[in-house]
Design a protein around this motif. Structure first.
Motif, PDB file in Angstrom:
ATOM      1  N   CYS A  98       0.816  -1.224   0.000  1.00  0.00           N
ATOM      2  CA  CYS A  98       0.000   0.000   0.000  1.00  0.00           C
ATOM      3  C   CYS A  98       0.845   1.268   0.000  1.00  0.00           C
ATOM      4  O   CYS A  98       0.309   2.377   0.207  1.00  0.00           O
ATOM      5  N   LEU A  99       2.163   1.153  -0.192  1.00  0.00           N
ATOM      6  CA  LEU A  99       3.037   2.319  -0.034  1.00  0.00           C
ATOM      7  C   LEU A  99       2.665   3.482  -0.948  1.00  0.00           C
ATOM      8  O   LEU A  99       2.622   4.638  -0.489  1.00  0.00           O
ATOM      9  N   PRO A 100       2.372   3.254  -2.237  1.00  0.00           N
ATOM     10  CA  PRO A 100       1.970   4.420  -3.072  1.00  0.00           C
ATOM     11  C   PRO A 100       0.754   5.143  -2.510  1.00  0.00           C
ATOM     12  O   PRO A 100       0.712   6.392  -2.475  1.00  0.00           O
ATOM     13  N   ASP A 101      -0.233   4.398  -2.051  1.00  0.00           N
ATOM     14  CA  ASP A 101      -1.429   5.022  -1.490  1.00  0.00           C
ATOM     15  C   ASP A 101      -1.119   5.737  -0.185  1.00  0.00           C
ATOM     16  O   ASP A 101      -1.678   6.808   0.106  1.00  0.00           O
ATOM     17  N   ILE A 102      -0.233   5.140   0.612  1.00  0.00           N
ATOM     18  CA  ILE A 102       0.126   5.775   1.890  1.00  0.00           C
ATOM     19  C   ILE A 102       0.829   7.094   1.645  1.00  0.00           C
ATOM     20  O   ILE A 102       0.517   8.119   2.280  1.00  0.00           O
ATOM     21  N   LEU A 103       1.798   7.079   0.726  1.00  0.00           N
ATOM     22  CA  LEU A 103       2.530   8.313   0.431  1.00  0.00           C
ATOM     23  C   LEU A 103       1.606   9.363  -0.165  1.00  0.00           C
ATOM     24  O   LEU A 103       1.737  10.569   0.106  1.00  0.00           O
ATOM     25  N   LEU A 140      11.477  -1.185   1.589  1.00  0.00           N
ATOM     26  CA  LEU A 140      10.577  -0.051   1.795  1.00  0.00           C
ATOM     27  C   LEU A 140      11.348   1.266   1.762  1.00  0.00           C
ATOM     28  O   LEU A 140      10.903   2.255   1.166  1.00  0.00           O
ATOM     29  N   TYR A 141      12.506   1.263   2.389  1.00  0.00           N
ATOM     30  CA  TYR A 141      13.319   2.481   2.425  1.00  0.00           C
ATOM     31  C   TYR A 141      13.760   2.879   1.005  1.00  0.00           C
ATOM     32  O   TYR A 141      13.774   4.061   0.655  1.00  0.00           O
ATOM     33  N   LYS A 142      14.109   1.881   0.203  1.00  0.00           N
ATOM     34  CA  LYS A 142      14.514   2.168  -1.175  1.00  0.00           C
ATOM     35  C   LYS A 142      13.370   2.832  -1.948  1.00  0.00           C
ATOM     36  O   LYS A 142      13.556   3.859  -2.632  1.00  0.00           O
ATOM     37  N   THR A 143      12.170   2.245  -1.842  1.00  0.00           N
ATOM     38  CA  THR A 143      11.010   2.817  -2.540  1.00  0.00           C
ATOM     39  C   THR A 143      10.715   4.212  -2.017  1.00  0.00           C
ATOM     40  O   THR A 143      10.393   5.139  -2.787  1.00  0.00           O
ATOM     41  N   ASP A 144      10.831   4.363  -0.697  1.00  0.00           N
ATOM     42  CA  ASP A 144      10.575   5.660  -0.082  1.00  0.00           C
ATOM     43  C   ASP A 144      11.552   6.718  -0.609  1.00  0.00           C
ATOM     44  O   ASP A 144      11.157   7.856  -0.944  1.00  0.00           O
ATOM     45  N   CYS A 145      12.825   6.355  -0.724  1.00  0.00           N
ATOM     46  CA  CYS A 145      13.828   7.286  -1.249  1.00  0.00           C
ATOM     47  C   CYS A 145      13.575   7.619  -2.712  1.00  0.00           C
ATOM     48  O   CYS A 145      13.726   8.773  -3.146  1.00  0.00           O
ATOM     49  N   GLU A 146      13.195   6.622  -3.482  1.00  0.00           N
ATOM     50  CA  GLU A 146      12.933   6.860  -4.907  1.00  0.00           C
ATOM     51  C   GLU A 146      11.754   7.802  -5.102  1.00  0.00           C
ATOM     52  O   GLU A 146      11.764   8.662  -5.999  1.00  0.00           O
ATOM     53  N   GLN A 147      10.740   7.658  -4.247  1.00  0.00           N
ATOM     54  CA  GLN A 147       9.566   8.514  -4.379  1.00  0.00           C
ATOM     55  C   GLN A 147       9.908   9.971  -4.102  1.00  0.00           C
ATOM     56  O   GLN A 147       9.330  10.886  -4.687  1.00  0.00           O
ATOM     57  N   PHE A 148      10.878  10.206  -3.208  1.00  0.00           N
ATOM     58  CA  PHE A 148      11.224  11.582  -2.827  1.00  0.00           C
ATOM     59  C   PHE A 148      12.609  11.985  -3.330  1.00  0.00           C
ATOM     60  O   PHE A 148      13.222  12.908  -2.813  1.00  0.00           O
ATOM     61  N   GLU A 172      21.090   9.922  -1.639  1.00  0.00           N
ATOM     62  CA  GLU A 172      22.154   9.612  -0.679  1.00  0.00           C
ATOM     63  C   GLU A 172      21.883   8.296   0.063  1.00  0.00           C
ATOM     64  O   GLU A 172      22.792   7.514   0.299  1.00  0.00           O
ATOM     65  N   LYS A 173      20.647   8.095   0.426  1.00  0.00           N
ATOM     66  CA  LYS A 173      20.250   6.862   1.113  1.00  0.00           C
ATOM     67  C   LYS A 173      21.173   6.573   2.300  1.00  0.00           C
ATOM     68  O   LYS A 173      21.844   5.554   2.379  1.00  0.00           O
ATOM     69  N   THR A 174      21.193   7.508   3.215  1.00  0.00           N
ATOM     70  CA  THR A 174      22.140   7.435   4.329  1.00  0.00           C
ATOM     71  C   THR A 174      21.888   6.245   5.255  1.00  0.00           C
ATOM     72  O   THR A 174      22.804   5.787   5.925  1.00  0.00           O
ATOM     73  N   LEU A 175      20.663   5.773   5.287  1.00  0.00           N
ATOM     74  CA  LEU A 175      20.371   4.646   6.199  1.00  0.00           C
ATOM     75  C   LEU A 175      21.226   3.429   5.865  1.00  0.00           C
ATOM     76  O   LEU A 175      21.715   2.744   6.760  1.00  0.00           O
ATOM     77  N   TYR A 176      21.426   3.183   4.572  1.00  0.00           N
ATOM     78  CA  TYR A 176      22.213   2.011   4.181  1.00  0.00           C
ATOM     79  C   TYR A 176      23.637   2.102   4.730  1.00  0.00           C
ATOM     80  O   TYR A 176      24.189   1.121   5.260  1.00  0.00           O
ATOM     81  N   PHE A 177      24.246   3.244   4.632  1.00  0.00           N
ATOM     82  CA  PHE A 177      25.640   3.404   5.090  1.00  0.00           C
ATOM     83  C   PHE A 177      25.702   3.397   6.620  1.00  0.00           C
ATOM     84  O   PHE A 177      26.648   2.882   7.209  1.00  0.00           O
TER      85      PHE A 177
END
Length: 1871
Positions: free
Chosen positions: A360-365, A412-420, A424-429
């Protein structure tokens, strides 16, 4: 009409109609046959029934609709009725049900109305009745809803009736506890769930309207909510009810109605009552429990069932709230944080929540407009916290869900970053940095890296985590980490391949890229000395490497040398793995050298190498890839040489490899057989090739099927017989068409019979002949259980279904004898034989069946019932004998054999137990078991009436001993005063005791297993045991467990009792389930009651009784019995002791603690006891302060068991690393929060007690302190972070460094490391070193010693994570340097000096040269200064100082140069350092040590100190030994010792050895040293007597009766001395005796001795081949033996002693003597004495020696001396050989088997004598044929005829000789 009647009627009608129509009557006939067979096989095997139904389905599918039209409708209806009736019976067998539904679907294509009508008729009867739905009704309703399309149509039509019946059922079920917690309630809820899921349209008018349509749905919803809210204790039922309610909500036709219902349901998180609204339904909800199950059920149900619009809905008054994010996540979060026993389902819910969010991530965002997982957001922190803290959860399955949740979070974090557009995606590092900081021992580290890798790439991960390859190797060398380590490696190379895919390169270039990074890693792993690392790398890393990079084989093989240590194993693993994965030819990578290397691997001494080579031969990705002729030839040579391996894993892998090879042969041959049937004309060449393949394959299988029978005779080792049976099993499983109902895979091919027919036409593959049957029957009396079971299994599975009459009769007689044997082993043999006889008596005529005179009840299977009646009658006879004369019964009718036979015949037979028993027979057996138990317990009490009393205290061991002694005295007509005191138990005493305890054990096992089987196969029409019978059975268990102290009886009875309890507790009848609960309450009353006598053995059987009852509880319920037991036991254990307690009596508190320990250790409870862990831990630690010793002892045992349960098993590792468990401090206190304040309080209290004046001497003993420190020290260090540190523990741990108790200081240092986060290591070190005193400061030695220990422990851990020296580390080094006075004499305490030296040693690699030089100078001066006074711990400090100094070559040389002038203590320390293995690590130092030890040898041998002499010799041996077992043999340098002194030392050593002065350890070292001296002395300077003395010593100590260390020393002596002596041309007699000693040692019982003797052979072979440079190839033991014989014959065949040396290995051949011993049936002891060497096999040795004896005969014409010796032997032996042959010819029975012959078949002495006889006879035959000698003693032709005929007769009657003996007798043995 019954099913059989319907089938018969259909058969006659249908086939008659079809015959008239002239079509498929045969097909339908077969179809009906299969249906009948499936109905009959229902009771025996589910797999059999499923197979028959599958065959029937395929037959029916061959009948077309047009052909079915011929049938009349009435007959079609009858067929449909038959199938539906069978469906109704198969409601509990889903697979069978689906098969029959497929048949009905086939019929419904043209006759749907008939199928619907008949199904409707059957299901209509379920709901249209006045009775409440039964469990069977619900099962049928459920399975028709789930698996039947027509059934769903019927239920859709009968929808209202079914709902009404369900509502009525819930009203009844919820009123009775046993019903609502049992399967009835669960199945009712399941039916509701299916209805709500399948019929939403039909539900809508009843639920989703303004007004309810009636009370039915209201009542169902109310029942479901009551179940959810705690009215039902069954957790699975609660969770299913939550899913059902959620599914009901999801059926809403309007979104708003469903959303409102979902929000209403979420009030479940509130504690107060509320009104639930679901459409028009409104029910009152009152929470009944606070355990979180209701919240979990609702949350789980909503997440799994509700559609997206419901989950994303908001409240009407608050549109900002989202059900999924704002309501469900807090619930899921709280459930994961709480300490529930259903954590598994909580994290399953977390995974479902993440999945739903992902969907449901697209709908949530879109709905929120902000990032869901923004950096440092609250939701992100909460998710990471849950995942991080639960990765090490001890709850089964939780860690897997946590792993999945982490992957979903990253996605989820990847999709979230792509949407916005966040690049940098600092969480991964951030996560990578956090993961890298975790210690390599953390299992979660590697799973997280696997998940993170695709988002960062391999280059980033490897560059930032440089230690990753090294950590992977460490993982692979640790058992529990190897799977996650190999998973990470696989992910890395797969990601690397994906990244390289963009570049257009070929496979070789890709392999080079892989090799650049990973080849060194794999090379190190595959060639490592660590077995686990080798195994795991070859098993896990190689296959995935070749799957991803197939060409990696070339760089891997390029770096290998087959003669280098470890490389041969690596080569075999690489080539076999490459072949298995890619199917590539094993000969391609290295060409012709591959075969040579493979032969080396097949003959290697290392089991692992040979297995890898075998796998190379056997594996292939295509099973039809027929082995080549070369592969079959290699297998023919390999298999016979590997039949006697000691390793059980080797045998299993060996069998697996052979199976693969046989499958390839079978499938390849089958392909050729099919090809021959379809071949065309002109394919002559192809046909000849196919014939060759068939001949080779069939011939190999024939050879392999005959091979095992030569090695199954008594007298062969267990190892050989076990392997032979495994080989035979592989042949029979692979190459017969026997179908195994218990196996889903591995069944024979459908067309297997065609291959069998082809083989039979060639006169081969007669696998089940009578003679082979006799061989397996002889194995039924083997001394080992495994051999007996394997043989019985082969007889039952693959041989004809019935024995011939003569075999059955004789075997029955033998069985009856064995059942009456007092020996437990023989009685077990008889029980197994009875089981085999029972199952092999099918189809026999009535007169040959067992006990055919016993009447058989109607309705039972005659064969089984008859046997059981016979055994019950026999058991009654044993009971009556024991009642009249216990001593006589113990000798002749000891009861336990018949009990074991009953167990096997009733429980292991394929038939239903109801076919063997009726109610009267079952009752009779139960009464008999009750009486037997009372009688035997009365014997142990010494009073037959004692067991009738209600007291539940068992007699003490002394009372039991006195009771048995009195019984023996009465039987011998003597009085008690005649008894003599004896430490050992008499034979009579052992007989009675064994009879009692084994019989009681068998009573418990039989009774429990029988009740379990009866209740599991319950038939309402045939009730075997009434409730009173079950209560009587419970009394039998109670008596045995509470009135017997023998642990064997208690443990065995417990195994049966737990089955008894589980069967009753799972029953739907509350009266039955109450029986175990009543027994538990009675047991707890016994715990609480005071005792009159002392109870030892951890409260005897009382804990076992309680453990069995609570372990039998259903794990899916709340375990009320476990809770009751734990609460009662904790309360009892906490009760204060009475003021006048008596330490000689057992206390209730002590009994309660022992019972708690049993519950904690019980494997049946698993992690269920962990919810009570804090309370139990606090109790056990508190009780350590009890004034009662028994209480303290019990509490310590309880604490130890609890720690093992809480922390898990220690990880297996071979590198000697600290054995921390897998749980970090943070995770430990997260799971057991109640322990944190208590443990902290204990530590703080102990630390506070140490505070006082500096000079005040205090010793405050706190018994709980050391156990607490031990627990903390076992936690995994380095996992928690500074923000999460448990910092409160650090101050008391630091203060405990001042403890006056040494072990507390040591353990406090370990606990400090575990509790300190990695970021705090340097702070702790700086704090500690700052407290180190100066040379003139006053200090407490205890505190100083403890601080140094803490500095050392923290340093060692910190240096593992620090790569570059930091400023903090430099500060630590500076302070350590300034405190050097602590190691000087100014510091008076040696322990402090040793601790400081330990710190300096840890920092050695980081200290400056000046500091090390100064420290070394100080230590050197100190150890060379004479001691002025005795100081405690000074010798330990000197030992540590020597280790420190000798690590530096210059200092070590200086010390050893002064060895002769050093003190005795210093010299002892130095040689001890050498013995510890450090002397040979530095090449330059080794020569110095050798020189000094050699120079001082004579003085050492003259020393009066035995310890010094022994240690000196051990050091000399260690430093003088060659570089290793594979190094080329060369004499070590021995320059300083002159020849006379060397001879004197040799004489001293041989004198000690000859007189056996000193213990075995000293003598073993003396023998090695003497052999070393002997090898270094020229042969010319030694007298012959010296060699003779040496040989005599070897011959003395090679005996199997000698200590193992001396036998090993003999083998080492051969390696050291015999090899150089041979190269120097030593006397032939010495070499012959040496070789003969080697032959004996190759047959030694100890594997290491055999391997060392094989090394001697390898070295001899190496010297003879002249390969001086290349390392020695170590060959297998079975290859070494013929090589030694080859050497003996080639070099010394004509020397005196060679013939005698060969003949001495033959067993004696006096058959008359062997027969006399076999017929001697004198009284034997209860326990048999094992042979000194159970590994030696005379018959196998005969087969080895025989070819060489025959070669000697052939070569005798070249030496008159040899001819004379052979003639002399013939003169001496001929008469006895001829006499024994005459006896042998008359022995085998003429026509039928006799008892005497069966006894001989099972006699090892007889078999050995036969082998010796035929070996000698073959030698006489060859002698007469070659030289003509002996013709005056025997007629060669007559002798040849006699030998061949005797051999033929023996083979026909079950005696198989090894192939060399058979070939020699036939005159076929090649020279």
């Amino acid at each position: 009409m019954s099913l059989d009647d319907m089938t018969a009627s259909l058969r006659s009608c249908v086939i008659r109609e079809h015959r008239a129509a002239g079509d498929v009557d045969l097909t339908l006939g077969l179809f009906f046959d299969k249906l009948s067979e499936s109905s009959r096989s229902r009771s025996s095997s589910k797999r059999c029934q499923e197979r028959r139904l599958e065959e029937a389905l395929q037959l029916l599918k061959h009948v077309s609709d047009a052909q079915l039209e011929v049938l009349e409708e009435s007959h079609l209806l009858l067929l449909v009725r038959l199938l539906v009736s069978m469906q109704m019976r198969a409601a509990n067998l889903p697979t069978a049900f689906r098969k029959m539904d497929q048949m009905l679907q086939h019929l419904a294509k043209g006759h749907h109305h008939l199928v619907f009508r008949e199904t409707h008729h059957c299901l209509h009867a379920i709901v249209h009745t006045d009775q409440v739905l039964s469990f069977e009704d619900l099962q049928r309703a459920c399975v028709f809803l789930e698996d039947s399309a027509v059934g769903r149509e019927v239920w859709r039509e009968s929808f209202p009736s079914l709902l009404k019946k369900l509502s009525e059922l819930f009203l009844v079920v919820l009123q009775q506890e046993s019903l609502r917690d049992g399967p009835l309630c669960y199945t009712a809820v399941k039916v509701c769930l299916q209805i709500f899921q399948l019929f939403p349209g039909e539900l809508a008018p009843r639920v989703w309207t303004k007004e309810p349509s009636g009370p039915t749905m209201q009542e169902i919803l109310q029942a479901l909510m009551d179940i959810i809210l705690g009215k039902c204790c069954n957790r699975d039922t609660c969770l299913l009810a939550g899913t059902a309610v959620a599914m009901l909500i999801n059926s809403a036709s309007e979104n708003r109605a469903g959303e409102a219902a979902a929000w209403s349901l979420l009030h479940v998180s509130h504690l107060e009552p509320w009104l639930l609204s679901v459409g028009a339904l409104k029910v009152q909800c009152c929470p009944a429990g606070k355990d979180g199950v209701a919240r979990l059920a609702v949350t789980r149900g909503l997440l799994t069932c509700c559609r997206a619009n419901i989950l994303l809905s908001s409240q009407a008054d608050n549109t900002q709230m989202c059900l999924l994010l704002n309501e469900l996540f807090p619930l899921v979060h709280d459930l994961c944080e709480e300490k529930l026993d259903c954590h598994y389902f909580a994290f399953e819910a977390l995974t479902w929540w993440l999945k739903k969010v992902k969907e449901c991530l697209p709908d949530i965002l879109k709905m929120t407009g902000v990032r869901l997982l923004g950096d440092n957001s609250r939701l992100q922190r909460q998710l990471i916290h849950i995942i991080w803290t639960n990765a090490e959860s001890p709850m089964e399955g939780v860690s897997e869900f946590v792993r999945g949740a982490f992957c979903l979070l990253l996605d989820l974090y990847k999709t979230d970053c792509e949407q916005f557009c966040d690049t940098e995606k600092t969480l991964y590092f951030t996560l990578l940095e956090r993961i890298i900081k975790l210690p390599w021992e953390a299992k979660a580290k590697y799973h997280r890296l696997c998940a993170l890798l695709p988002y960062l790439g391999t280059d980033v991960v490897l560059s930032q985590y440089a230690e990753l390859p090294n950590h992977l190797l460490k993982c692979l060398s640790t058992n529990h980490l190897s799977p996650c380590g190999s998973d990470l490696y696989k992910c890395l190379i797969q990601q690397q391949r994906r990244e390289l895919r963009d570049a257009s390169r070929g496979e070789p270039h890709l392999a080079d890229e892989w090799a650049r990074c990973w080849r060194p890693v794999l090379h190190e792993a595959l060639t490592s000395d660590v077995t686990l690392l080798q195994n795991h790398s070859s098993t896990h890393l190689l296959p995935c490497t070749f799957q991803v990079f197939p060409s990696a084989v070339h760089p891997l093989l390029a770096s290998l040398d087959p003669f280098a240590p470890g490389h041969l194993h690596a080569w075999a693993c690489i080539v076999s793995s490459h072949r298995a994965v890619t199917g590539g030819s094993p000969w391609a990578p290295q060409g012709s050298s591959t075969l040579e290397t493979l032969q080396l691997a097949l003959g290697s001494a290392d089991d692992k190498v040979r297995l890898a080579a075998l796998n190379l031969l056997c594996c292939s990705p295509k099973t039809r890839d027929t082995p080549t002729a070369e592969e079959m030839a290699l297998m023919r040579g390999f298999l016979p040489q590997n039949l006697n391996s000691d390793s059980s894993p080797f045998r299993q892998h060996f069998q697996t490899g052979v199976k693969k090879f046989l499958v390839r042969i079978r499938d390849g041959c089958l392909a050729h057989v099919r090809g021959q049937k379809g071949k065309k004309e002109g394919d002559a060449t192809r046909s000849r090739t196919a014939q060759d393949v068939l001949e080779q394959g069939i011939g190999f299988v024939e050879w392999l099927s005959e091979l095992p029978y030569s090695y199954l005779a008594p007298g062969h080792s267990y190892q050989r017989k076990k392997t032979a049976l495994l080989l035979l099993s592989a042949v029979l499983e692979t190459c017969t068409d026997t179908w195994s109902p218990d196996k889903r895979k591995g069944q024979p091919p459908v067309n297997m019979q065609s291959l069998i027919d082809s083989a039979r036409q060639r006169g081969q593959w007669d696998f089940v002949s009578r003679t082979k049957q006799l061989v397996l029957i002889s194995c039924l009396e083997d001394s080992t259980n495994e051999i007996r079971e394997l043989s019985a299994g082969l007889l039952l599975r693959f041989f004809p279904p019935s024995f011939p009459d003569d075999i059955a009769a004789v075997l029955f007689m033998r069985t009856r004898q064995l059942l009456c044997s007092p020996r437990v082993q023989e009685a077990q043999m008889g029980a197994l034989m009875m089981k085999v006889l029972l199952q092999k008596s099918q189809g026999q005529p009535e007169g040959c069946r067992l006990s055919s005179d016993i009447p058989v009840s109607r309705g039972s299977t005659p064969k089984t019932s008859c046997t059981v009646k016979f055994l019950v009658k026999e058991l009654e006879e044993h009971y009556l004998t024991a009642k009249a004369d216990m001593m006589l019964a113990a000798r002749t009718k000891p009861i336990h054999g018949v009990l074991s036979a009953l167990q096997r015949c009733l429980l292991e037979a394929p038939n239903n137990v109801h076919d063997a028993l009726d109610h009267s027979l079952a009752g009779e057996l139960l009464v008999l078991l009750d009486n037997l138990s009372l009688l035997l317990l009365g014997v142990l009490y010494g009073d037959p009436n004692a067991c009738a009393s209600e007291k539940d205290t068992p007699p003490s061991f002394c009372d039991m001993g006195n009771a048995i002694s009195s019984l023996i005295a009465e039987e011998s007509r003597g009085g008690p005063e005649d008894r003599e005191e004896c430490v050992l138990l008499s034979e009579a005493h052992n007989l009675v005791l064994t009879c009692c305890w084994v019989s009681l054990k068998e009573v418990g096992i039989l009774l429990g297993s029988l009740v379990e089987k009866i209740l599991s196969e319950f038939k309402a029409s045939k009730c075997l045991l009434a409730k009173e019978d079950l209560r009587r059975a419970s009394k039998v268990f109670k008596n045995i467990l509470l009135k017997c102290r023998h642990w064997g009886a208690v443990e065995g009875c417990g195994a049966g009792f737990i089955k008894f309890c589980a069967s009753l507790l799972s029953s739907n009848d509350p009266e039955l389930s109450d029986i175990p609960a009543h027994m538990l309450k009675r047991g707890l009353e016994v715990v609480r009651s005071p005792r009159l006598t002392s109870v030892t053995r951890r409260a005897a059987g009382l804990p076992m009784l309680i453990l069995c009852v609570v372990s039998a509880e259903d794990g899916s319920k709340k375990r009320p019995l476990l809770s009751l037991s734990m609460q009662t036991l904790l309360e009892t254990a906490q009760t204060p002791l009475a003021e006048n307690w008596d330490q000689t009596l057992d206390l209730p508190q002590v009994c309660a603690v022992h019972t708690l320990q049993a519950l904690v250790r019980g494997s049946g409870l698993g992690v269920a006891v962990l919810q009570f862990a804090p309370a139990v831990a606090i109790l056990s630690l508190t009780l350590l302060s009890s004034p009662c010793w028994a209480m303290r002892n019990a509490a310590l045992q309880l604490y130890s068991s609890l720690c093992s349960r809480m922390l898990g098993q220690r990880p297996a590792s071979e590198e000697g690393r600290p054995a921390q468990r897998g749980l970090s401090p943070l995770a430990f206190f997260f799971h057991y929060p109640g322990l944190q304040p208590f443990l902290l309080g204990e530590l703080s209290g102990a630390a506070d007690d140490l505070q006082g004046a500096p000079h005040e001497a205090k010793l405050h003993l706190q018994p709980s302190l050391f156990p607490v420190l031990t627990l903390l020290a076992q936690l995994q260090p380095g996992v928690q972070e500074s923000t999460e540190t448990l910092s409160e523990f650090l101050p008391p741990l630091l203060r405990l460094s001042a403890s006056p108790i040494y072990s507390v200081r040591v353990m406090a240092s370990k606990a400090l490391v575990a509790m300190t986060p990695p970021s705090g290591y340097m702070d702790i070190l700086i704090q500690l070193v700052a407290q180190l005193p100066g040379p003139h400061e006053c200090c407490c030695h205890n505190r100083l010693h403890g601080q140094l220990l803490q500095i050392k422990a923290t340093l060692e851990r910190a240096l593992c994570t620090v790569s570059d020296p930091s400023a903090d580390l430099c500060e630590v080094l500076s302070k350590i340097d300034a405190s050097m006075w602590l190691v000087t004499e100014a510091q008076r305490c040696p322990l402090v000096r040793a601790a400081y030296l330990g710190v300096a040693d840890s920092l050695r690699g980081r200290c400056c040269v000046t500091y090390l030089a100064k420290l070394s100078h100080t230590l050197m001066r100190d150890i060379q200064t004479p001691e002025q006074e005795l100081q405690l711990g000074l010798s330990s400090f000197h030992q540590q100082a020597i280790q420190f100094l000798c690590a530096d070559l210059k200092c070590a040389r200086q010390i050893w140069d002064n060895f002769s002038s050093s003190s005795t203590d210093l010299r002892l320390s130095l040689i001890t350092w050498v013995v510890d293995g450090r002397g040979s690590q530095q090449a330059g130092l080794k020569e110095v040590i050798q020189r000094e030890l050699q120079s001082n040898l004579r003085e050492a041998l003259s020393s009066g100190s035995v310890e010094y002499r022994r240690t000196f010799l051990t050091a000399l041996v260690a430093v003088m030994a060659a570089g290793g077992s594979t190094s080329p043999p060369h004499p070590p340098r021995w320059a300083p010792l002159e020849e006379p002194a060397r001879l004197e030392c040799l004489d001293l050593l041989l004198g000690d050895l000859g007189d056996q002065r000193g213990g075995p350890e000293f003598l073993s070292q003396a023998l090695y040293a003497a052999s070393l001296l002997l090898s270094l002395t020229s042969v010319s300077s030694l007298k012959i007597s010296v060699f003779q003395r040496w040989c005599s010593i070897l011959e003395c100590h090679r005996s199997p009766g000698e200590p193992e260390v001396l036998r090993m020393a003999c083998a080492e002596a051969l390696c050291v001395a015999a090899v150089p002596l041979m190269s120097h041309g030593c006397l032939p007699t010495v070499m012959i005796r040496s070789i003969n000693t080697g032959l004996y040692l190759l047959q030694d019982q100890n594997q290491q001795v055999r391997l060392k003797a094989a090394q001697f052979t390898s070295m001899l072979h190496h010297v003879r081949k002249g390969e001086s440079r290349r390392s020695v190839y170590l060959m297998q033991v079975n290859q070494a033996l013929p090589l030694l014989l080859d050497l003996l014959l080639e070099e010394y065949w004509d020397a005196p002693g060679t013939l005698e040396g060969l003949l001495c290995h033959l067993p004696q051949s006096d058959l008359r003597s062997a027969l006399r011993e076999a017929s001697d049936t004198g009284r034997s002891s209860l326990y048999e004495q094992d042979e000194a060497n159970v590994f030696a096999e005379p018959s196998v040795m005969s087969a080895h020696v025989l070819p060489y004896l025959l070669k000697m005969v052939e070569k005798s014409s070249e030496s008159s001396a040899v001819g004379q010796r052979l003639s002399a032997w013939a003169e001496e032996s001929a008469a006895q050989v001829l006499d024994s042959l005459a006896v042998c010819k008359e022995l085998p029975p003429a026509e039928s088997l006799t008892p005497a012959w069966l006894a001989l078949l099972m006699d090892p002495q007889f078999h050995g004598s036969l082998c010796g006889l035929f070996t000698r006879a073959a030698l006489l035959l060859r002698l007469s044929n070659t030289s003509g000698d002996g013709r005056h003693l025997w007629d060669p032709a007559a002798l040849h005829s006699t030998v061949r005929e005797a051999c033929r007769l023996l083979r026909l009657n079950g005696i198989h000789f090894p192939s060399p003996v058979t070939a020699a007798v036939a005159g076929e043995l090649p020279l």
